[in-house]
Design a protein around this motif. Structure first.
Motif, PDB file in Angstrom:
ATOM      1  N   LYS A 197      -8.981  15.004   4.250  1.00 35.45           N
ATOM      2  CA  LYS A 197      -8.279  13.860   4.405  1.00 35.45           C
ATOM      3  C   LYS A 197      -8.251  13.668   5.888  1.00 35.45           C
ATOM      4  O   LYS A 197      -7.819  12.458   6.499  1.00 35.45           O
ATOM      5  CB  LYS A 197      -6.434  14.003   3.263  1.00 35.45           C
ATOM      6  CG  LYS A 197      -7.403  13.501   2.177  1.00 35.45           C
ATOM      7  CD  LYS A 197      -5.788  12.778   1.420  1.00 35.45           C
ATOM      8  CE  LYS A 197      -6.399  12.874  -0.513  1.00 35.45           C
ATOM      9  NZ  LYS A 197      -5.375  12.865  -0.754  1.00 35.45           N
ATOM     10  N   GLU A 212       0.803  -1.605  -0.017  1.00 35.83           N
ATOM     11  CA  GLU A 212      -0.045   0.050   0.082  1.00 35.83           C
ATOM     12  C   GLU A 212       0.949   1.329   0.032  1.00 35.83           C
ATOM     13  O   GLU A 212       1.687   1.523   0.821  1.00 35.83           O
ATOM     14  CB  GLU A 212      -1.206   0.001   1.410  1.00 35.83           C
ATOM     15  CG  GLU A 212      -1.747   1.214   1.212  1.00 35.83           C
ATOM     16  CD  GLU A 212      -2.732   1.409   2.310  1.00 35.83           C
ATOM     17  OE1 GLU A 212      -3.786   2.204   2.786  1.00 35.83           O
ATOM     18  OE2 GLU A 212      -3.233  -0.468   2.698  1.00 35.83           O
ATOM     19  N   GLN A 213       0.860   1.931  -0.976  1.00 38.05           N
ATOM     20  CA  GLN A 213       1.786   3.205  -0.978  1.00 38.05           C
ATOM     21  C   GLN A 213       1.043   4.336   0.152  1.00 38.05           C
ATOM     22  O   GLN A 213       0.136   4.253   0.282  1.00 38.05           O
ATOM     23  CB  GLN A 213       1.574   3.871  -2.413  1.00 38.05           C
ATOM     24  CG  GLN A 213       2.270   3.311  -3.777  1.00 38.05           C
ATOM     25  CD  GLN A 213       3.286   3.527  -3.527  1.00 38.05           C
ATOM     26  OE1 GLN A 213       3.945   3.512  -3.118  1.00 38.05           O
ATOM     27  NE2 GLN A 213       3.471   1.745  -3.886  1.00 38.05           N
ATOM     28  N   VAL A 252      -0.610   7.242   1.598  1.00 38.85           N
ATOM     29  CA  VAL A 252      -1.109   8.925   1.407  1.00 38.85           C
ATOM     30  C   VAL A 252      -0.565  10.181   1.792  1.00 38.85           C
ATOM     31  O   VAL A 252      -0.375  10.282   3.321  1.00 38.85           O
ATOM     32  CB  VAL A 252      -2.694   8.791   2.061  1.00 38.85           C
ATOM     33  CG1 VAL A 252      -4.018   9.767   1.633  1.00 38.85           C
ATOM     34  CG2 VAL A 252      -3.538   7.546   2.028  1.00 38.85           C
ATOM     35  N   THR A 271      -6.132   3.981   2.926  1.00 36.80           N
ATOM     36  CA  THR A 271      -6.220   3.918   1.902  1.00 36.80           C
ATOM     37  C   THR A 271      -7.596   3.413   1.042  1.00 36.80           C
ATOM     38  O   THR A 271      -8.111   4.023   0.407  1.00 36.80           O
ATOM     39  CB  THR A 271      -5.084   3.202   0.276  1.00 36.80           C
ATOM     40  OG1 THR A 271      -3.343   4.739   0.402  1.00 36.80           O
ATOM     41  CG2 THR A 271      -5.408   3.667  -1.214  1.00 36.80           C
ATOM     42  N   TYR A 287     -10.929   5.192   0.135  1.00 37.15           N
ATOM     43  CA  TYR A 287     -11.965   4.944  -1.134  1.00 37.15           C
ATOM     44  C   TYR A 287     -12.621   4.003  -1.087  1.00 37.15           C
ATOM     45  O   TYR A 287     -13.612   3.412  -2.396  1.00 37.15           O
ATOM     46  CB  TYR A 287     -10.557   4.446  -2.108  1.00 37.15           C
ATOM     47  CG  TYR A 287      -9.759   5.711  -2.708  1.00 37.15           C
ATOM     48  CD1 TYR A 287      -9.947   6.623  -3.258  1.00 37.15           C
ATOM     49  CD2 TYR A 287      -8.397   5.181  -2.429  1.00 37.15           C
ATOM     50  CE1 TYR A 287      -8.986   7.319  -3.659  1.00 37.15           C
ATOM     51  CE2 TYR A 287      -7.440   6.230  -2.285  1.00 37.15           C
ATOM     52  CZ  TYR A 287      -7.510   7.204  -3.130  1.00 37.15           C
ATOM     53  OH  TYR A 287      -7.134   7.875  -3.138  1.00 37.15           O
TER      54      TYR A 287
END
Length: 145
Positions: A119, A34-35, A37, A56, A60
């Motif tokens: 966010k 997972e990248q 955020v 993430t 989403y």
């Protein structure tokens, strides 16, 4: 007859151990890492990087879409939650310092823009859900979004 019984027993046990221990299957991790955020406002030179696994996917799939909340609503919640977060981050003996690693420099008089507030707000929702905690502010502790 007794020898045949021992041979049969030995063969059965050998096959059992061979079947259990001789698996050529390798543990392949097919999931992508997972990248993180990044929450940023370039004009203010402000950036938050969230590397909490699962955020993430939360952002989403579970979080309300951008535009659902007004910026004023997000700012009001973020002010309360940042204050609570910072108090806990400054007291590592009382609170888990693996969760509250850093103090968040959130100035209420600065307009960070919608995306930063959105966010950050959703990260607080995610953290409360993941770590089963409440950041207070008179909001439901079992809140999903």
């Amino acid at each position: 007859m007794k020898v045949l019984k021992y041979i049969l027993l030995f063969t059965t046990i050998s096959i059992f151990f061979w079947a259990c221990g001789a698996s050529p299957i390798k543990n392949q991790n097919t999931e992508e890492k997972e990248q993180p955020v990044v929450i940023a406002n370039d004009s203010l030179e402000y950036e938050i990087i969230i590397i909490d696994p699962g955020f993430t996917a939360f952002l989403y799939s579970i979080a309300q879409p951008e535009g659902f909340y007004s910026q004023e609503y997000l700012e009001a919640r973020n002010r309360v939650w940042v204050n609570t977060w910072n108090i806990r981050a400054q007291n590592p003996t009382q609170f888990n310092n693996n969760i509250y690693e850093n103090v968040i420099d959130y100035q209420p008089n600065i307009d960070y823009g919608y995306e930063v507030n959105y966010k950050l707000f959703n990260y607080f929702l995610f953290a409360q859900r993941k770590y089963k905690m409440s950041l207070g502010g008179g909001f439901r502790s079992n809140r999903i979004n």
